[in-house]
Design an enzyme around this catalytic site. Structure first.
Site, short mmCIF file in Angstrom:
data_model
loop_
_atom_site.label_atom_id
_atom_site.label_comp_id
_atom_site.label_asym_id
_atom_site.label_seq_id
_atom_site.Cartn_x
_atom_site.Cartn_y
_atom_site.Cartn_z
N TYR A 441 37.72 39.59 37.62
CA TYR A 441 38.72 39.63 36.52
C TYR A 441 38.86 41.03 35.93
O TYR A 441 38.14 41.93 36.28
CB TYR A 441 38.50 38.55 35.47
N GLU A 442 39.89 41.16 35.10
CA GLU A 442 40.26 42.48 34.53
C GLU A 442 40.71 43.45 35.61
O GLU A 442 40.46 44.65 35.52
CB GLU A 442 39.08 43.09 33.76
#
Ligand SMILES: Cc1cc2nc3c(=O)[nH]c(=O)nc-3n(C[C@H](O)[C@H](O)[C@H](O)COP(=O)(O)OP(=O)(O)OC[C@H]3O[C@@H](n4cnc5c(N)ncnc54)[C@H](O)[C@@H]3O)c2cc1C
Length: 595
Positions: A441-442
């Site tokens: 994620y990110e």
């Protein structure tokens, strides 16, 4: 059951002995009064909170997970809400926030170390407030004064929490495809309709209100990323007194069943004409959201570090205790039926890999935090601008290099336990599962690598890289009269020269074929990540060498770890340099249908 003790000694070493944090902060008038005693006092209290209050939640969260009812209300695992209440009461969310809106105005440096400890204690629990801080940063940078006055004090106190709502079923990396619509309502607000997926802490019971920062399109928005705007969508719309009022039309449709971080609710969030207020300018939402994304990327690096540290600590404790086989150089513990597994070179290889990556990660994140303090608050605009460039350069490295290494670290720490590592009650398999998401994620780590090579290095013709190279050269020159430092400075200088040469080669190749960037970016990030770690490890080795005769074994341990890093981990760059130079052909020549 695993255990956790905050690594305060190593934190102090990096802050005060290697990076001279006290002097750094004194150069910033706002922090002139922040001395070592203040920092120590906050960190000691955080260490207590982390080990006594947050840490016991970690395995409970993993086993119990979150629950959702038919109305979309989410219940967090037992103990999460109460620990969050104590977290808010202790003032932890407000540490480095702006005093104009109720923050304590302490350096990011302190916040950063505190978050390392809380991440080691329980990543899934901390995530309920982790994104609130990123939401605070985004709103602080781009929100109108009216929105800031209404929302920042409650986000800062922790009374309300924040989320980031970007991802939709058809768009994750490529946000240009997002479909959520925002229609003007004729007042100062908009009606948002659409569905977001994978929203961390999207719905829960730990805070009284949740402030969603949502990307959506205005009716006349251009296609792609140029047509994205940012909106603040509260779960409860503040009433005339600024308190949580009417329920807004944003609800959790379901929660995901996932590989790790079970204690954190990952939600599908449905917006059904939900009222939202624009943050920043129309169609400029992605630029505003980047403040949140960059803050969150640095935060994910801290998650990797937190998990590495706790996994390392438990693997060391186990290896000291576990007896199997005898040392190849003769019996070491004749009073026992076998020697501790610490005598085996391969176990030491695993533990030292964990230790070198963990302490390297602590050094890079501490340095990045100090640079962030410079970037935000240094009185000299030139210093601020240089720090901003350096933080931009380091962000993909902090995010991807730390989390890739953290996955290896948690995995090796599990391996040290042998079969017991695979068994749930020891807690090690949870760390491996939890560490996996940090690479995804990110912005996946592949995307971070593209960001580093494409945007941060090639886009500005290597200016940021040269700025970093200057620091490396200055350090090497300063050590020139010290024969003992050559084992570190010679390979560091060689790698620095290789990185500049490789960057030039890739810039030329990319002009002929843009796929050369994507083909080289992941090995390139490994090489540059090692360059930054090598510089930091050389600096740590220098301090350790200077204090070796102090009688404190800490320096012995540090020097041995630096030597391990240079002789056993840094050589990865030889291989990665070769891979980075292999060109786009070997990955692009095969037609998709022939896979
Ligand atoms: C537990 C969890 C929590 C999350 N929390 C949030 C949250 O709070 N808010 C939020 O908005 N999102 C959140 N996400 C979503 C997360 O950020 C995305 O999953 C991630 O950005 C990748 O998007 P995707 O899953 O659609 O993969 P895709 O974009 O479909 O990518 C698939 C693969 O292709 C690669 N790829 C895609 N495009 C490119 C390209 N241009 N060049 C090279 N490679 C490429 C990717 O690296 C990846 O390996 C969360 C996800 C999970 C699993």
């Amino acid at each position: 059951m695993p255990s956790y003790t905050a690594p305060l000694r190593d934190m102090r070493f990096v802050m005060f002995e290697v990076l001279d944090a006290e002097q750094e902060l004194k150069a910033i008038p706002r922090f002139a009064d922040v001395d070592r005693e203040t920092i120590d006092a906050v960190l000691e209290e955080a260490a207590r909170f982390a080990s006594q209050i947050a840490f016991p939640l970690n395995s409970v969260g993993d086993i119990e997970g979150c629950k959702i009812d038919a109305d979309g209300a989410v219940t967090t695992p037992p103990g999460f809400k109460e620990a969050y209440r104590q977290f808010v009461e202790g003032g932890w969310p407000s540490l480095s926030c702006d005093p104009d809106y109720g923050g304590q105005g302490l350096p990011v440096l302190i916040n950063n170390r505190v978050y390392e400890m809380f991440n080691s204690a329980s990543q899934a629990w901390l995530m309920y407030s982790g994104l609130s801080h990123s939401a605070y940063e985004c709103l602080h940078a781009s929100g109108s004064e009216q929105l800031k006055r209404l929302y920042l004090p409650k986000l800062i106190s922790g009374q309300w929490t924040g989320t980031m709502c970007l991802t939709e079923a058809q768009c994750g990396t490529d946000l240009g495809m997002l479909k959520t619509r925002a229609e003007p309502r004729g007042d100062d607000s908009f009606a948002l309709t659409g569905s977001k997926i994978f929203i961390s802490s999207g719905e829960h019971d730990v805070s009284e209100n949740i402030i969603h920062l949502v990307l959506a399109r205005l009716p006349d928005a251009p296609a792609g990323t140029r047509g994205i705007s940012l909106f603040l969508v509260p779960k409860f719309i503040p009433d005339a007194n600024g308190e949580a009022g009417e329920r807004n039309a944003i609800k959790a449709g379901s929660i995901e069943h996932k590989m790790g971080i079970h204690g954190n609710a990952t939600c599908v969030m449905n917006l059904d004409g939900a009222r939202g207020w624009m943050v920043g300018e129309p169609n400029k939402g992605l630029a505003a959201m980047f403040v949140m994304m960059n803050s969150a990327r640095l935060g994910v690096g801290m998650q990797g570090l937190g998990l590495s540290e706790v996994a390392l600590q438990n693997a060391v404790a186990y290896a000291r205790d576990r007896v199997q086989g005898r040392s190849a150089t003769g019996v070491k513990q004749p009073d026992k039926p076998a020697d501790s597994i610490m005598v085996h070179p391969d176990v030491r290889r695993m533990l030292l890999t964990c230790k070198a990556y963990t302490e390297g990660a602590r050094a890079i994140t501490t340095w990045t935090a100090l640079l962030t303090d410079r970037e935000k608050d240094h009185p000299d605009p030139k210093v601020r601008a240089e720090a901003e460039e350096m933080v931009a350069f380091l962000t993909p490295i902090v995010k991807a290099f730390i989390t890739d290494n953290a996955f290896e670290t948690t995995n090796l720490a599990l391996q040290v336990f042998g079969g017991h590592g695979f068994i749930r009650e020891w807690g090690m398999e949870q760390y491996v599962r939890d560490a996996r998401i940090n690479m995804i994620y990110e912005g996946t780590n592949g995307i971070q690598a593209l960001d580093l090579l494409g945007r941060k290095v090639l886009h500005d013709e290597g200016a940021k890289l040269r700025q970093f190279g200057q620091l490396v050269s200055e350090f090497i020159s300063a050590q020139s009269g010290r024969a003992q430092m050559q084992e570190f400075t010679v390979p560091l200088a060689e790698l620095g020269a290789q990185v500049s040469q490789l960057s030039t080669e890739l810039a030329l190749k990319a002009r002929a074929n843009p796929d050369e960037i994507g083909a080289a970016s992941v090995p390139y990030l490994r090489v540059v990540g090692h360059l930054v770690y090598a510089w930091l490890w050389a600096r740590m080795a220098r301090v350790a060498l200077d204090r070796l005769d102090s009688g404190d074994d800490f320096y012995k341990s540090k020097l041995a770890t630096a030597r391990f890093y240079f002789s056993r981990l840094l050589p990865e760059t030889v291989y990665q340099l070769q891979v980075a130079r292999a060109g786009a052909g070997p990955v692009m020549d095969l037609e998709a249908e022939l896979f």
